[in-house]
Design a protein around this motif. Structure first.
Motif, PDB file in Angstrom:
ATOM      1  N   PRO A 182       5.062  10.789  -0.249  1.00 44.28           N
ATOM      2  CA  PRO A 182       5.917  11.921  -0.455  1.00 44.28           C
ATOM      3  C   PRO A 182       7.229  11.305  -1.048  1.00 44.28           C
ATOM      4  N   MET A 183       8.295  12.391  -1.625  1.00 48.84           N
ATOM      5  CA  MET A 183       9.298  11.928  -2.344  1.00 48.84           C
ATOM      6  C   MET A 183      10.366  11.232  -1.352  1.00 48.84           C
ATOM      7  N   GLU A 184      10.272  11.290   0.048  1.00 44.68           N
ATOM      8  CA  GLU A 184      10.953  10.538   0.687  1.00 44.68           C
ATOM      9  C   GLU A 184      10.888   9.157   0.630  1.00 44.68           C
ATOM     10  N   ARG A 185       9.490   8.797   0.384  1.00 44.24           N
ATOM     11  CA  ARG A 185       9.055   7.386   0.373  1.00 44.24           C
ATOM     12  C   ARG A 185       9.311   6.908  -1.046  1.00 44.24           C
ATOM     13  N   ILE A 186       9.760   7.535  -2.075  1.00 44.56           N
ATOM     14  CA  ILE A 186       9.922   7.074  -3.520  1.00 44.56           C
ATOM     15  C   ILE A 186      11.167   6.802  -3.926  1.00 44.56           C
ATOM     16  N   ALA A 187      11.619   5.437  -4.276  1.00 45.57           N
ATOM     17  CA  ALA A 187      13.079   5.363  -4.377  1.00 45.57           C
ATOM     18  C   ALA A 187      13.618   6.337  -5.426  1.00 45.57           C
ATOM     19  N   PRO A 188      14.738   7.047  -4.966  1.00 45.64           N
ATOM     20  CA  PRO A 188      15.399   8.026  -5.819  1.00 45.64           C
ATOM     21  C   PRO A 188      15.649   7.634  -7.440  1.00 45.64           C
ATOM     22  N   VAL A 189      15.991   6.283  -7.662  1.00 45.66           N
ATOM     23  CA  VAL A 189      15.989   5.794  -8.910  1.00 45.66           C
ATOM     24  C   VAL A 189      14.884   5.954  -9.998  1.00 45.66           C
ATOM     25  N   MET A 190      13.613   5.930  -9.047  1.00 42.12           N
ATOM     26  CA  MET A 190      12.456   5.989  -9.931  1.00 42.12           C
ATOM     27  C   MET A 190      12.295   7.145 -10.184  1.00 42.12           C
ATOM     28  N   ALA A 191      12.597   8.469  -9.582  1.00 43.20           N
ATOM     29  CA  ALA A 191      12.400   9.816  -9.897  1.00 43.20           C
ATOM     30  C   ALA A 191      13.303   9.927 -11.022  1.00 43.20           C
ATOM     31  N   ARG A 192      14.708   9.400 -11.231  1.00 40.39           N
ATOM     32  CA  ARG A 192      15.694   9.656 -12.185  1.00 40.39           C
ATOM     33  C   ARG A 192      15.170   8.752 -13.240  1.00 40.39           C
ATOM     34  N   ALA A 193      14.494   7.803 -13.268  1.00 40.10           N
ATOM     35  CA  ALA A 193      14.069   7.100 -14.399  1.00 40.10           C
ATOM     36  C   ALA A 193      13.010   7.711 -15.025  1.00 40.10           C
ATOM     37  N   VAL A 197      -4.745   2.386 -12.231  1.00 41.81           N
ATOM     38  CA  VAL A 197      -3.738   2.447 -11.317  1.00 41.81           C
ATOM     39  C   VAL A 197      -2.805   3.838 -11.397  1.00 41.81           C
ATOM     40  N   PHE A 198      -3.008   4.480 -10.525  1.00 41.16           N
ATOM     41  CA  PHE A 198      -2.536   5.809 -10.555  1.00 41.16           C
ATOM     42  C   PHE A 198      -1.518   6.051  -9.382  1.00 41.16           C
ATOM     43  N   GLY A 199      -0.145   6.869  -9.924  1.00 38.91           N
ATOM     44  CA  GLY A 199       0.559   6.898  -8.874  1.00 38.91           C
ATOM     45  C   GLY A 199       1.787   5.766  -8.920  1.00 38.91           C
ATOM     46  N   VAL A 200       2.939   6.009  -8.508  1.00 39.25           N
ATOM     47  CA  VAL A 200       4.174   5.004  -8.413  1.00 39.25           C
ATOM     48  C   VAL A 200       3.763   4.210  -7.186  1.00 39.25           C
ATOM     49  N   GLU A 201       3.406   4.540  -6.118  1.00 38.76           N
ATOM     50  CA  GLU A 201       3.071   3.673  -4.993  1.00 38.76           C
ATOM     51  C   GLU A 201       2.155   2.584  -5.435  1.00 38.76           C
ATOM     52  N   ALA A 202       0.971   2.774  -5.883  1.00 39.72           N
ATOM     53  CA  ALA A 202       0.059   1.807  -6.429  1.00 39.72           C
ATOM     54  C   ALA A 202       0.610   0.962  -7.733  1.00 39.72           C
ATOM     55  N   ALA A 203       1.514   1.587  -8.404  1.00 38.37           N
ATOM     56  CA  ALA A 203       1.923   0.984  -9.545  1.00 38.37           C
ATOM     57  C   ALA A 203       3.033  -0.168  -9.287  1.00 38.37           C
ATOM     58  N   VAL A 260       5.990  -4.497  -4.383  1.00 33.84           N
ATOM     59  CA  VAL A 260       6.826  -3.904  -3.387  1.00 33.84           C
ATOM     60  C   VAL A 260       6.302  -2.437  -3.384  1.00 33.84           C
ATOM     61  N   SER A 261       6.767  -1.777  -2.536  1.00 34.46           N
ATOM     62  CA  SER A 261       6.516  -0.189  -2.096  1.00 34.46           C
ATOM     63  C   SER A 261       7.459   0.517  -3.225  1.00 34.46           C
ATOM     64  N   ALA A 262       7.063   1.776  -3.362  1.00 33.09           N
ATOM     65  CA  ALA A 262       7.759   2.429  -4.368  1.00 33.09           C
ATOM     66  C   ALA A 262       9.101   2.804  -3.588  1.00 33.09           C
ATOM     67  N   ALA A 263       9.235   2.973  -2.417  1.00 29.28           N
ATOM     68  CA  ALA A 263      10.409   2.958  -1.826  1.00 29.28           C
ATOM     69  C   ALA A 263      11.545   1.746  -2.166  1.00 29.28           C
ATOM     70  N   ASP A 264      11.083   0.876  -2.449  1.00 27.20           N
ATOM     71  CA  ASP A 264      12.002  -0.610  -2.614  1.00 27.20           C
ATOM     72  C   ASP A 264      11.891  -0.877  -4.146  1.00 27.20           C
ATOM     73  N   LEU A 265      11.722  -0.159  -4.922  1.00 22.60           N
ATOM     74  CA  LEU A 265      11.823  -0.322  -6.348  1.00 22.60           C
ATOM     75  C   LEU A 265      13.413  -0.529  -6.727  1.00 22.60           C
ATOM     76  N   SER A 266      13.778  -1.585  -7.513  1.00 22.14           N
ATOM     77  CA  SER A 266      15.117  -1.637  -8.138  1.00 22.14           C
ATOM     78  C   SER A 266      15.373  -0.793  -8.984  1.00 22.14           C
ATOM     79  N   ALA A 267      16.415  -0.589  -9.848  1.00 21.12           N
ATOM     80  CA  ALA A 267      16.521   0.207 -10.929  1.00 21.12           C
ATOM     81  C   ALA A 267      15.987  -0.292 -12.159  1.00 21.12           C
TER      82      ALA A 267
END
Length: 243
Positions: free
Chosen positions: A75-86, A173-179, A186-193
């Motif tokens: 869910p969006m709650e487990r995706i780093a906000p900077v990933m959505a913005r990017a 490879v599909f989806g930001v978590e798998a990517a 790392v997980s999608a929640a821990d992605l850096s900018a």
């Protein structure tokens, strides 16, 4: 007898022609079929607003070709906000300001003689979830019909969530978590900018570019995307999917 004959003849000629009756029947069938198709489309869109799509046509075909794909829905709650913005900065900076079609980008693409940059995140999501890949006019027409319906029913945040979970980031490879796991461990929640910007940079050509071993183009593009992500956060163009 003569009167009876005239009466009989009059009744016979007053019947509607068979061809006209067939046309009316065909028109009713087409009308009802079109109405049923619209209802089905709306039903599927409403369903997509609540339930996550288990797969897509492209993902299914790639899974058959490769013997499986990597995808972990988050869910969006487990995706780093900077990933959505990017992703939005890279693919559709005016995402919060349009209703599915970025008319400014479309005009600029037409003037430049290219369709690059004219497809919004909403259109890409519709294509991936409900349609198939390809440049046929039929698919484009269906995409144009379904996109406003999705925009009307799905919140903007939901569109970004679905987009990030079904986008292709590498072969199989599909989806930001798998990517995130595939490229950076790392997980999608821990992605850096920087990591998020690199993932967004490879989205147009995920099979030709790498986020973990970026070439000069990806490095430059990621730098631009990182700046763009900060810009849309500051000027409010990320508000519709961050609230």
């Amino acid at each position: 007898m003569a009167r009876a004959s005239k009466t009989t003849l009059k009744k016979t000629t007053s019947k509607p022609p068979v061809r006209r009756s067939f046309r009316r029947w065909l028109f009713r069938v087409i009308l009802r079929g079109g109405f049923a198709a619209v209802l089905l489309m709306v039903f599927l869109v409403v369903l997509g607003a609540v339930f996550n799509p288990p797969t897509t046509a492209y993902m299914f075909s790639e899974g058959r070709r490769l013997g499986g794909v990597q995808q972990i829905w988050v869910p969006m709650e487990r995706i780093a906000p900077v990933m959505a913005r990017a992703a939005v900065a890279a693919e559709d900076a005016n995402f919060c300001q349009h209703w599915g079609f970025d008319m400014v980008a479309i005009r600029e693409a037409i003037e430049a003689g290219s369709n690059r940059g004219a497809s919004t995140i909403s259109q890409q999501t519709v294509k991936n979830v409900y349609l198939w890949h390809g440049r046929t006019w039929v698919r484009k027409a269906l995409e144009a019909l379904i996109t406003p319906v999705v925009e009307a029913i799905w919140p903007k945040r939901r569109i970004v969530e679905v987009y990030l979970n079904i986008a292709e980031f590498d072969e199989g490879v599909f989806g930001v978590e798998a990517a995130a796991r595939h490229y950076f461990g790392v997980s999608a929640a821990d992605l850096s900018a920087t990591q998020a910007a690199r993932l967004a940079a490879i989205l147009p050509s995920p099979k030709k570019r790498s986020a973990s071993r970026p070439g000069d183009f990806v490095v430059r593009r990621a730098r631009q995307i990182r700046d763009g992500a900060a810009t849309i956060r500051n000027d409010g163009r990320a508000a519709c999917f961050e609230s």
